[in-house]
Design an enzyme around this catalytic site. Structure first.
Site, PDB file in Angstrom:
ATOM      1  N   LYS A  53       0.850  -1.206   0.000  1.00 45.27           N
ATOM      2  CA  LYS A  53       0.000   0.000   0.000  1.00 45.27           C
ATOM      3  C   LYS A  53       0.883   1.252   0.000  1.00 45.27           C
ATOM      4  O   LYS A  53       0.623   2.212  -0.729  1.00 45.27           O
ATOM      5  CB  LYS A  53      -0.946  -0.014   1.211  1.00 45.27           C
ATOM      6  CG  LYS A  53      -2.056  -1.050   1.068  1.00 45.27           C
ATOM      7  CD  LYS A  53      -2.855  -1.264   2.335  1.00 45.27           C
ATOM      8  CE  LYS A  53      -3.805  -2.444   2.139  1.00 45.27           C
ATOM      9  NZ  LYS A  53      -4.595  -2.767   3.330  1.00 45.27           N
ATOM     10  N   GLN A  97      -5.062  -1.743   9.400  1.00 42.65           N
ATOM     11  CA  GLN A  97      -4.763  -3.011   8.737  1.00 42.65           C
ATOM     12  C   GLN A  97      -5.326  -4.160   9.579  1.00 42.65           C
ATOM     13  O   GLN A  97      -4.992  -4.297  10.755  1.00 42.65           O
ATOM     14  CB  GLN A  97      -3.241  -3.155   8.555  1.00 42.65           C
ATOM     15  CG  GLN A  97      -2.833  -4.373   7.771  1.00 42.65           C
ATOM     16  CD  GLN A  97      -3.350  -4.362   6.327  1.00 42.65           C
ATOM     17  OE1 GLN A  97      -3.325  -3.338   5.652  1.00 42.65           O
ATOM     18  NE2 GLN A  97      -3.831  -5.495   5.867  1.00 42.65           N
ATOM     19  N   ASP A 120     -11.266   2.345   3.448  1.00 44.95           N
ATOM     20  CA  ASP A 120     -11.565   0.921   3.259  1.00 44.95           C
ATOM     21  C   ASP A 120     -13.058   0.708   3.006  1.00 44.95           C
ATOM     22  O   ASP A 120     -13.461  -0.361   2.560  1.00 44.95           O
ATOM     23  CB  ASP A 120     -11.157   0.116   4.508  1.00 44.95           C
ATOM     24  CG  ASP A 120      -9.787  -0.544   4.361  1.00 44.95           C
ATOM     25  OD1 ASP A 120      -9.342  -0.710   3.210  1.00 44.95           O
ATOM     26  OD2 ASP A 120      -9.184  -0.887   5.389  1.00 44.95           O
TER      27      ASP A 120
END
Ligand code: NDP
Length: 284
Positions: A53, A97, A120
């Site tokens: 990422k 995460q 997200d």
């Protein structure tokens, strides 16, 4: 024999387009868009995802800030960090995460992220916005990437039967809703579905997001179907593989995604897209 959908190439092209947007943003607003990544503990797979990422951010021209916190981090420390980042005007996107160490409760942390920064797309607000077809919201990255991969084949989803195997909040449910937005007729299967093959054999488009190696075999797929394999598993030799038995399925379907190199790179490209989108909204 099926054509391979090259997720890596499609993701790279997307990142190239985002570079222009990011550089225009930096010129216009005097700073780059910024993504903040929070990781707790040392899970090796998570470390790889975070690194990928951050690399994508560097490639696109997005600033990344990462918090690599120790395994012993308390829920309350994460709550305070999220609160601080919500107030930070230069933090356009925030992500935690997953998975977190089992002591910590992601379900209580994700709702604390400002929905406008929830790149997200996991919050109730953003999932709800998907149900309501509110396109200003941040939709979850993997489902967004799956739709791009399907559309890259040139298929018109209108009236097609799309079958989604898996009903998670992160992949199965949102991708089913997105397929519905594209006027497909959608069926969702899960672990309690009776005779899975009987359903998957009727799919013009089959999306498999389960996490079971080779769950879907050639005899479970309709001739000419488009097959998207979301699963990430390790086979007996430790090699990455999906949920679809690639060799037998590729003989029957028209298009198929590989693992790796299919959905994975698209998830990251869509994270970059969402960060750009959040940044633009943030400066409005
Ligand atoms: P979850 O474990 O949250 O959900 C799995 C789903 O599969 C559940 O709905 C479950 O049903 C269903 N399922 C389990 N066994 C069967 C079965 N035998 N037949 C039919 N359905 C079954 O997983 P995720 O959705 O988070 O992820 C799925 C896979 O995709 C994983 O391998 C994950 O690593 C991968 N993934 C890949 C990403 C990428 O970027 N490439 C991103 C996200 C995920 P039930 O609800 O009844 O338990």
């Amino acid at each position: 024999m099926a054509k391979i959908i090259d997720g890596k190439a499609i993701a790279n092209a997307l990142q190239d387009r985002l570079k222009e947007q990011a550089s225009y943003f930096a010129m216009r607003f005097g700073r780059k868009p910024k993504l903040v990544v929070i990781m707790v503990g040392e899970d090796p797979a998570s470390a790889v995802y975070v690194r990928n990422k951050i690399r994508a951010c560097e490639n696109v021209g997005i600033n990344s800030e990462s918090y690599r916190l120790p395994e012993t981090t308390e829920q309350s420390e994460l709550e305070s960090l999220i609160e601080k980042l919500n107030k930070d005007e230069t933090a356009d996107g925030i992500l935690i995460q997953l998975p977190l160490p089992s002591r910590l409760d992601a379900k209580k942390l994700i709702p604390l992220i400002d929905p406008k920064k929830d790149v997200d797309g996991f919050s109730a607000e953003n999932l709800g916005a998907l149900v309501l077809d509110d396109k200003r919201a941040l939709y979850s990255c993997t489902p967004l990437g799956i739709i791009q991969l399907i559309l890259s084949t040139g298929i018109d989803l209108t009236g097609k039967h799309a079958v989604v195997v898996g009903r998670s909040n992160e992949v199965g449910k949102p991708v089913a809703l997105m397929l519905l937005q594209h006027n497909a007729t959608v069926t969702i299967c899960h672990s309690k579905t009776v005779d899975l093959g009987a359903v998957t054999r009727t799919a013009d488009v089959l999306v498999v997001a389960v996490g079971r190696e080779k769950l879907i075999t050639g005899d479970m797929v309709k001739e000419g179907a488009v097959v998207i394999d979301v699963g990430i598993n390790r086979d007996a030799n430790g090699k990455l593989c999906g949920d679809v038995d690639f060799d037998s399925v590729a003989e029957k379907c028209s298009f198929i995604t590989p693992v790796p190199g299919g959905v994975g790179p698209m998830t990251i490209a869509m994270l970059m897209t969402n960060t750009m989108k959040a940044a633009k909204r943030n400066v409005q």
